[in-house]
Design an enzyme around this catalytic site. Structure first.
Site, mmCIF file in Angstrom:
data_model
loop_
_atom_site.group_PDB
_atom_site.id
_atom_site.type_symbol
_atom_site.label_atom_id
_atom_site.label_comp_id
_atom_site.label_asym_id
_atom_site.label_seq_id
_atom_site.Cartn_x
_atom_site.Cartn_y
_atom_site.Cartn_z
ATOM 1 N N GLU A 107 14.417 -5.296 -14.501
ATOM 2 C CA GLU A 107 13.299 -5.412 -15.450
ATOM 3 C C GLU A 107 12.357 -4.259 -15.125
ATOM 4 O O GLU A 107 11.586 -4.336 -14.159
ATOM 5 C CB GLU A 107 12.562 -6.749 -15.264
ATOM 6 C CG GLU A 107 13.383 -7.980 -15.581
ATOM 7 C CD GLU A 107 13.530 -8.238 -17.068
ATOM 8 O OE1 GLU A 107 12.980 -7.455 -17.874
ATOM 9 O OE2 GLU A 107 14.207 -9.206 -17.420
ATOM 10 N N CYS B 79 3.860 -4.205 -17.997
ATOM 11 C CA CYS B 79 5.092 -3.556 -18.465
ATOM 12 C C CYS B 79 5.167 -3.608 -19.979
ATOM 13 O O CYS B 79 5.705 -2.716 -20.610
ATOM 14 C CB CYS B 79 6.313 -4.232 -17.849
ATOM 15 S SG CYS B 79 6.353 -6.008 -18.130
HETATM 16 P P1 NAD Z 1 7.768 -0.381 -7.687
HETATM 17 O O1 NAD Z 1 9.075 -0.021 -8.267
HETATM 18 O O2 NAD Z 1 6.997 0.648 -6.975
HETATM 19 O O3 NAD Z 1 7.902 -1.613 -6.671
HETATM 20 C C1 NAD Z 1 8.451 -2.850 -7.046
HETATM 21 C C2 NAD Z 1 8.947 -3.575 -5.809
HETATM 22 O O4 NAD Z 1 10.044 -2.849 -5.261
HETATM 23 C C3 NAD Z 1 7.926 -3.705 -4.671
HETATM 24 O O5 NAD Z 1 8.052 -4.976 -4.096
HETATM 25 C C4 NAD Z 1 8.355 -2.617 -3.706
HETATM 26 O O6 NAD Z 1 8.006 -2.861 -2.368
HETATM 27 C C5 NAD Z 1 9.858 -2.666 -3.860
HETATM 28 N N1 NAD Z 1 10.566 -1.442 -3.479
HETATM 29 C C6 NAD Z 1 10.077 -0.186 -3.375
HETATM 30 N N2 NAD Z 1 11.058 0.664 -3.022
HETATM 31 C C7 NAD Z 1 12.190 -0.074 -2.909
HETATM 32 C C8 NAD Z 1 13.533 0.247 -2.582
HETATM 33 N N3 NAD Z 1 13.907 1.487 -2.311
HETATM 34 N N4 NAD Z 1 14.430 -0.749 -2.577
HETATM 35 C C9 NAD Z 1 14.072 -2.016 -2.881
HETATM 36 N N5 NAD Z 1 12.815 -2.376 -3.187
HETATM 37 C C10 NAD Z 1 11.873 -1.411 -3.204
HETATM 38 O O7 NAD Z 1 6.950 -0.993 -8.917
HETATM 39 P P2 NAD Z 1 5.422 -1.388 -8.917
HETATM 40 O O8 NAD Z 1 4.631 -0.129 -8.880
HETATM 41 O O9 NAD Z 1 5.182 -2.438 -7.922
HETATM 42 O O10 NAD Z 1 5.283 -2.076 -10.356
HETATM 43 C C11 NAD Z 1 4.979 -1.391 -11.522
HETATM 44 C C12 NAD Z 1 6.216 -1.172 -12.357
HETATM 45 O O11 NAD Z 1 6.853 -2.427 -12.630
HETATM 46 C C13 NAD Z 1 5.902 -0.595 -13.721
HETATM 47 O O12 NAD Z 1 6.822 0.409 -14.038
HETATM 48 C C14 NAD Z 1 6.071 -1.785 -14.669
HETATM 49 O O13 NAD Z 1 6.372 -1.438 -15.996
HETATM 50 C C15 NAD Z 1 7.181 -2.518 -14.005
HETATM 51 N N6 NAD Z 1 7.205 -3.918 -14.428
HETATM 52 C C16 NAD Z 1 8.217 -4.345 -15.250
HETATM 53 C C17 NAD Z 1 8.240 -5.645 -15.709
HETATM 54 C C18 NAD Z 1 9.342 -6.124 -16.622
HETATM 55 O O14 NAD Z 1 9.474 -7.334 -16.768
HETATM 56 N N7 NAD Z 1 10.121 -5.254 -17.232
HETATM 57 C C19 NAD Z 1 7.238 -6.539 -15.313
HETATM 58 C C20 NAD Z 1 6.221 -6.086 -14.477
HETATM 59 C C21 NAD Z 1 6.224 -4.770 -14.037
#
Ligand code: NAD
Length: 498
Positions: free
Chosen positions: A240, A274
């Site tokens: 997502e 998002c």
């Molecule tokens: P992010 O990708 O930076 O982090 C998300 C999660 O992934 C965090 O818990 C982080 O610690 C973890 N993470 C980071 N690197 C990783 C790796 N290499 N392997 C596994 N896990 C890892 O995202 P964010 O900045 O926390 O959130 C914002 C983003 O999320 C935006 O792009 C937003 O659009 C998206 N989002 C999407 C939805 C949806 O339903 N499509 C909902 C909410 C947010």
């Protein structure tokens, strides 16, 4: 005597005040492996319960969360600076998911008989949906409770255990919500709903631990890394990811409703959503009226930490740089600021920015901004709007305002969901699938599809009787082939529906 070094921790602070909210362990790959063993055992206990017993336990959990909702909202406010009302809003959406998934799991996933088809008519056929096993749920910071509950709702209802990795920026409220599971269900083994906290390394360890699925919600670049890490063990993934959601305002739109909805959809949660509206295509005949109302409404939006603020600070400092880059580059490329401008960026807050006439190839149109910035471009007609709306790598949500053509325009929008004459409603509706296409990811939470996402469809066939040649045994006799040849002609040679 050897002394073991204390486990490393990290501190979560309020992004606006710097106030400390809590300290959490940085879990390692070994911790993940330990949780996995506990979760595996707990899952066997959970899967042995009936759908009804699982539903009762989830409903008890919902009640426990609701009883602590003030505390949860306070913590949500403390760790993100978001208005308590917004935290309440995401909590309600998450609870609706828990309730719907538990209530509908049996209908969607129970074993059922299917027709065996003519070629194997002498067999019985059944389809069942056993759980996958242990699912990893990795969540972002922008709606930290909702994204955790969304993953848990469907994974648990389908009979899985889950290991959750909340965002390092906002783990406190979701950990409290998960703890409430055990307040409500003291008989449940601790590994059933379990969690690890930490940074990218902890999330990465979850991806390579050999779990049965990873449900990841987060950014596109991290989504790619998650998928690559999961490839090592062929761990399936649900992604997502980000969005660049669009709204089309047609000639027959209710301009007042459209302007209100666009301002709310673009600015709620400070645009850190998002499914936030980042692009609008308005047809020329209603452009001026629409822009005038958007300007009026957006200009009245207040930002801060007060109870009556529409939204709070930018939760992650790096996101402010993205907002600045997009606003600057749009203005340098000839766009006009209808509301705000570069001066709206006063970290950690960003006041509303509405940009008009931004070139389509500009970063503000092409990339996810994830801030309180809405781009409004004018088009000659709906055809041009659709063409531009679909010219993106993303495809999460979308919306259209039109009195008569809503369904037709919605069908032609390339996205995981479309709302007609309102915005974002599909997110709060557990009965419809939620997810994206293109760079917005794949796989679905919500609805029947969301439940099947956490099950492994299984076919069971059984021989009932033998009639005619048995083509699954040797030797094959020439008269058997003769019968098969006749059957092929009878069944396939006539062109049906041609
Ligand atoms: P992010 O990708 O930076 O982090 C998300 C999660 O992934 C965090 O818990 C982080 O610690 C973890 N993470 C980071 N690197 C990783 C790796 N290499 N392997 C596994 N896990 C890892 O995202 P964010 O900045 O926390 O959130 C914002 C983003 O999320 C935006 O792009 C937003 O659009 C998206 N989002 C999407 C939805 C949806 O339903 N499509 C909902 C909410 C947010």
């Amino acid at each position: 005597m050897t002394q073991t070094a204390p486990a490393p921790t990290f501190t979560v602070t309020n992004p606006a005040t710097g106030e400390e909210v809590g300290t959490f362990p940085v879990h390692t790959a070994d911790d993940v492996a330990e949780r996995f063993v506990e979760a595996r055992a707990a899952q066997a206990w959970w899967a042995a319960l009936s759908y009804g017993e699982r539903k009762r336990r989830v409903n008890r959990w919902i009640a426990a969360i609701a009883q602590r909702s003030d505390e949860i909202c306070d913590l949500g406010f403390a760790e993100t600076g978001r208005p308590r009302g917004d935290v309440q809003f995401e909590l309600i959406a998450g609870l609706e998911d828990l309730r719907w998934a538990a209530a509908h799991a049996k209908r969607v996933l129970k074993e059922r008989r299917v027709a065996p088809g003519m070629a194997l008519f002498n067999f019985g056929a059944r389809v069942s949906y056993p759980p996958l096993g242990v699912v990893g749920v990795i969540a972002p910071w922008n709606v930290p409770i909702y994204t955790v509950l969304c993953g848990l709702a469907y994974a648990l209802a389908a009979g899985n255990a889950a290991i959750v990795k909340p965002s390092e920026y906002a783990p406190a409220s979701s950990v409290l919500v998960m703890e409430a599971f055990y307040d409500a269900n003291p008989d449940a083994p601790r590994g059933l709903v379990t969690w690890v906290t930490g940074f990218a390394e902890t999330g990465s360890a979850l991806c390579t631990a050999g779990l049965d699925k990873i449900a990841f919600t987060g950014s596109v670049p991290t989504g790619r890394k998650v998928m690559a890490a999961c490839a090592e063990n062929l761990t399936p993934v649900l992604l997502e990811l980000g969005g660049k959601d669009v709204t089309i305002v047609a000639e027959d739109a209710d301009v007042e409703k459209a302007a209100n909805a666009v301002v709310w959809g673009g600015l709620f949660n400070g645009g850190q959503a998002c499914v936030g509206i980042e692009r609008v295509y308005v047809v020329r005949p209603v452009r001026d009226a629409f822009l005038a109302r958007v300007k009026e409404i957006a200009s009245s939006v207040t930002v801060g930490l007060d109870d009556d603020a529409a939204y709070g600070p930018m939760i992650v400092p790096a996101q402010i740089d993205v907002v600045r880059r997009h606003v600057t580059s749009a203005l340098e490329a000839g766009a006009t600021a209808l509301v705000g401008g570069v001066e709206s960026i006063r970290p950690p807050f960003v006041d509303p920015v509405v940009l008009v006439d931004v070139p389509e190839d500009n970063a503000a149109v092409q990339e996810e901004t994830f801030g309180p910035v809405v781009v409004i471009n004018t088009v000659e007609d709906v055809e041009e709007a659709l063409h531009k709306a679909n010219a993106t790598r993303f495809g999460l949500g979308s919306s259209v305002f039109s009195a008569r053509r809503g369904r037709e325009i919605a069908r032609r929008l390339k996205a995981g969901g479309t709302t007609i004459n309102s915005v974002l409603t599909f997110v709060g509706m557990p009965s419809v699938p939620f997810g994206g296409i293109g760079d917005s990811g794949f796989g679905r939470f919500h609805g029947d599809d969301g439940l099947r996402e956490f099950a492994a469809p299984k076919a069971t066939t059984s021989k009932r009787f033998q009639l005619g040649p048995d083509m699954q045994s040797f030797p094959r006799r020439p008269e058997d082939f003769d019968q098969v040849r006749k059957m092929v002609k009878f069944r396939y040679a006539k062109r049906r529906g041609a």
